[in-house]
Scaffold this motif. Sequence first.
Motif, PDB file in Angstrom:
ATOM      1  N   PRO A 172       0.832  -1.206   0.000  1.00 17.76           N
ATOM      2  CA  PRO A 172       0.000   0.000   0.000  1.00 17.76           C
ATOM      3  C   PRO A 172       0.866   1.255   0.000  1.00 17.76           C
ATOM      4  O   PRO A 172       2.072   1.205   0.291  1.00 17.76           O
ATOM      5  N   CYS A 173       0.267   2.396  -0.300  1.00 20.94           N
ATOM      6  CA  CYS A 173       1.032   3.631  -0.395  1.00 20.94           C
ATOM      7  C   CYS A 173       1.743   3.925   0.925  1.00 20.94           C
ATOM      8  O   CYS A 173       1.311   3.484   2.000  1.00 20.94           O
ATOM      9  N   LEU A 174       2.815   4.666   0.834  1.00 20.72           N
ATOM     10  CA  LEU A 174       3.643   4.906   2.011  1.00 20.72           C
ATOM     11  C   LEU A 174       2.913   5.673   3.106  1.00 20.72           C
ATOM     12  O   LEU A 174       3.248   5.544   4.286  1.00 20.72           O
ATOM     13  N   SER A 175       1.920   6.466   2.756  1.00 16.71           N
ATOM     14  CA  SER A 175       1.174   7.205   3.778  1.00 16.71           C
ATOM     15  C   SER A 175       0.430   6.264   4.727  1.00 16.71           C
ATOM     16  O   SER A 175       0.128   6.637   5.861  1.00 16.71           O
ATOM     17  N   SER A 176       0.154   5.046   4.262  1.00 12.86           N
ATOM     18  CA  SER A 176      -0.528   4.079   5.123  1.00 12.86           C
ATOM     19  C   SER A 176       0.358   3.624   6.274  1.00 12.86           C
ATOM     20  O   SER A 176      -0.121   3.007   7.233  1.00 12.86           O
ATOM     21  N   ARG A 177       1.664   3.937   6.204  1.00 11.40           N
ATOM     22  CA  ARG A 177       2.592   3.559   7.277  1.00 11.40           C
ATOM     23  C   ARG A 177       2.559   4.553   8.445  1.00 11.40           C
ATOM     24  O   ARG A 177       3.137   4.306   9.496  1.00 11.40           O
ATOM     25  N   ILE A 178       1.910   5.695   8.236  1.00 16.37           N
ATOM     26  CA  ILE A 178       1.901   6.744   9.264  1.00 16.37           C
ATOM     27  C   ILE A 178       0.651   6.592  10.131  1.00 16.37           C
ATOM     28  O   ILE A 178      -0.471   6.566   9.612  1.00 16.37           O
ATOM     29  N   GLU A 179       0.836   6.515  11.409  1.00 15.65           N
ATOM     30  CA  GLU A 179      -0.310   6.324  12.311  1.00 15.65           C
ATOM     31  C   GLU A 179      -1.317   7.456  12.164  1.00 15.65           C
ATOM     32  O   GLU A 179      -0.939   8.627  12.008  1.00 15.65           O
ATOM     33  N   THR A 180      -2.574   7.090  12.199  1.00 16.22           N
ATOM     34  CA  THR A 180      -3.653   8.065  12.062  1.00 16.22           C
ATOM     35  C   THR A 180      -3.449   9.254  12.991  1.00 16.22           C
ATOM     36  O   THR A 180      -3.075   9.095  14.154  1.00 16.22           O
ATOM     37  N   ALA A 181      -3.680  10.450  12.455  1.00 14.00           N
ATOM     38  CA  ALA A 181      -3.602  11.734  13.156  1.00 14.00           C
ATOM     39  C   ALA A 181      -2.181  12.274  13.262  1.00 14.00           C
ATOM     40  O   ALA A 181      -2.005  13.436  13.621  1.00 14.00           O
ATOM     41  N   LEU A 182      -1.156  11.467  12.935  1.00  7.53           N
ATOM     42  CA  LEU A 182       0.185  12.022  12.790  1.00  7.53           C
ATOM     43  C   LEU A 182       0.264  12.658  11.398  1.00  7.53           C
ATOM     44  O   LEU A 182      -0.083  12.026  10.416  1.00  7.53           O
ATOM     45  N   ARG A 183       0.727  13.870  11.327  1.00 10.32           N
ATOM     46  CA  ARG A 183       0.719  14.606  10.065  1.00 10.32           C
ATOM     47  C   ARG A 183       1.569  13.902   9.000  1.00 10.32           C
ATOM     48  O   ARG A 183       2.649  13.381   9.288  1.00 10.32           O
ATOM     49  N   ILE A 184       1.071  13.911   7.769  1.00 17.54           N
ATOM     50  CA  ILE A 184       1.810  13.367   6.647  1.00 17.54           C
ATOM     51  C   ILE A 184       2.888  14.363   6.227  1.00 17.54           C
ATOM     52  O   ILE A 184       2.580  15.496   5.862  1.00 17.54           O
ATOM     53  N   ASP A 206       9.973 -11.673   3.112  1.00 17.96           N
ATOM     54  CA  ASP A 206       8.751 -11.818   2.327  1.00 17.96           C
ATOM     55  C   ASP A 206       7.903 -10.562   2.464  1.00 17.96           C
ATOM     56  O   ASP A 206       7.240 -10.136   1.511  1.00 17.96           O
ATOM     57  N   THR A 207       7.909  -9.970   3.664  1.00 20.13           N
ATOM     58  CA  THR A 207       7.109  -8.773   3.933  1.00 20.13           C
ATOM     59  C   THR A 207       7.880  -7.834   4.848  1.00 20.13           C
ATOM     60  O   THR A 207       8.510  -8.275   5.813  1.00 20.13           O
ATOM     61  N   VAL A 208       7.814  -6.534   4.542  1.00 18.13           N
ATOM     62  CA  VAL A 208       8.370  -5.527   5.428  1.00 18.13           C
ATOM     63  C   VAL A 208       7.474  -4.295   5.391  1.00 18.13           C
ATOM     64  O   VAL A 208       7.011  -3.883   4.322  1.00 18.13           O
ATOM     65  N   ARG A 209       7.215  -3.743   6.566  1.00 13.19           N
ATOM     66  CA  ARG A 209       6.502  -2.476   6.684  1.00 13.19           C
ATOM     67  C   ARG A 209       7.232  -1.639   7.725  1.00 13.19           C
ATOM     68  O   ARG A 209       7.477  -2.104   8.847  1.00 13.19           O
ATOM     69  N   CYS A 210       7.571  -0.417   7.379  1.00 10.34           N
ATOM     70  CA  CYS A 210       8.159   0.518   8.331  1.00 10.34           C
ATOM     71  C   CYS A 210       7.057   1.486   8.746  1.00 10.34           C
ATOM     72  O   CYS A 210       6.631   2.319   7.938  1.00 10.34           O
ATOM     73  N   ARG A 211       6.611   1.361   9.967  1.00  6.81           N
ATOM     74  CA  ARG A 211       5.486   2.168  10.438  1.00  6.81           C
ATOM     75  C   ARG A 211       5.973   3.260  11.393  1.00  6.81           C
ATOM     76  O   ARG A 211       6.833   3.030  12.236  1.00  6.81           O
ATOM     77  N   VAL A 212       5.377   4.438  11.231  1.00 13.50           N
ATOM     78  CA  VAL A 212       5.700   5.574  12.083  1.00 13.50           C
ATOM     79  C   VAL A 212       4.532   5.778  13.045  1.00 13.50           C
ATOM     80  O   VAL A 212       3.398   6.036  12.612  1.00 13.50           O
TER      81      VAL A 212
END
Length: 268
Positions: A172-184, A206-212
Motif C-alpha cells: 500500500p502507499c507509504l502514507s498508510s505507514r503513518i499512524e492516524t492523526a500524525l501529520r503526513i 517476504d514482507t516488510v513495513r516501516c510504520r511511524v
Amino acid sequence: MTTIEAFLGRLDAVFDSARPAAVAISGGVDSMTLAFVAHLRLGADLTMFHAASAAVPVSATERVRDYAARHGWNLRVIDAGEFADERYLANPSNRCFFCKSNLYGALSSLSKAQLFSGTNTDDLGDWRPGLKAAEANSVRHPFVEAGMSKADVRAMAAAHGLNDLAELASAPCLSSRIETALRIEPQVLRAVDQVEMLVRRELSPDTVRCRVRQTGIVVELDETTLSRLSDADRVELARKIADAFDGPPPIHFQAYVRGSAFLREQSA
C-alpha cells in the motif's frame, strides 16, 4: 476455454464498452496487470496515468516507467496535488478518500476518457475509503466487473509471462505507514521508503513495513525473517534506520500482521 481466457473475455467486453479509456497506475500488481491487458485490447485508445509523489515508493515509479518504455504505453506522469490538501495531510482515518479524490479530480481535468482502477473483488471487503472517491468520480473497476480476485489477477499476470508482477508483494502507499492523526510529511515518507528498501536489501524478507507511530518506529517483518534476526542484527539495523530518520527515535521490530494498521486506526 481456460479460466484465464474466460476472464479475458469478460475484461475485453468491459474495455470495448469504454473507448477511449485511461488507467490509473500505482505500480502495484493490480493496476500494472490491468494496464497490460487493457493495452493489448485498446492500444492507442488507452492512456496510462501515474501520480508520482513522496507517498509512492521510488521502485513503483521506476517499474511504471520501465513497463511503459518496454511495451509502448502512452504514459503520463502527473502530480495529483494531494500534498496541497490539508485534509489529506492531517491524516484522518479516511485519508485515502482525500488522496483518491485529488487523484481522480486531477485525472478528470486532464482526460475525458473512462477511468479504470485496478481494484479487485478482495478489496471490496476491506476498509477502503478510496472506493467512495472512485464512485463519486464514476471510476470503473474492470477486475471487479469480471469477478476477479487478487489471486486471479496474479494468475493472469503469470499467464502473460509477467512473473515479476505475479510475484510482486502487496505494498500500500507509504502514507498508510503513518499512524492516524500524525501529520503526513514528505520527508518522513521518503525515510520510510528508504528503510524498507534497506531492509529488503539486507534481509530479503517476504514482507516488510516501516510504520511511524507516536511511540516511535516499528519495523514489521514476516515471522520467518523476524526469527532469523539476532540481537546484534537488531542493534545494527536500528542504527541504520535511525540514520534514515535523521535522529534516534525508539525503534522496535515485530511480526507483520495483515490489516494491523487498520486495526490500530479503528481502535484509536
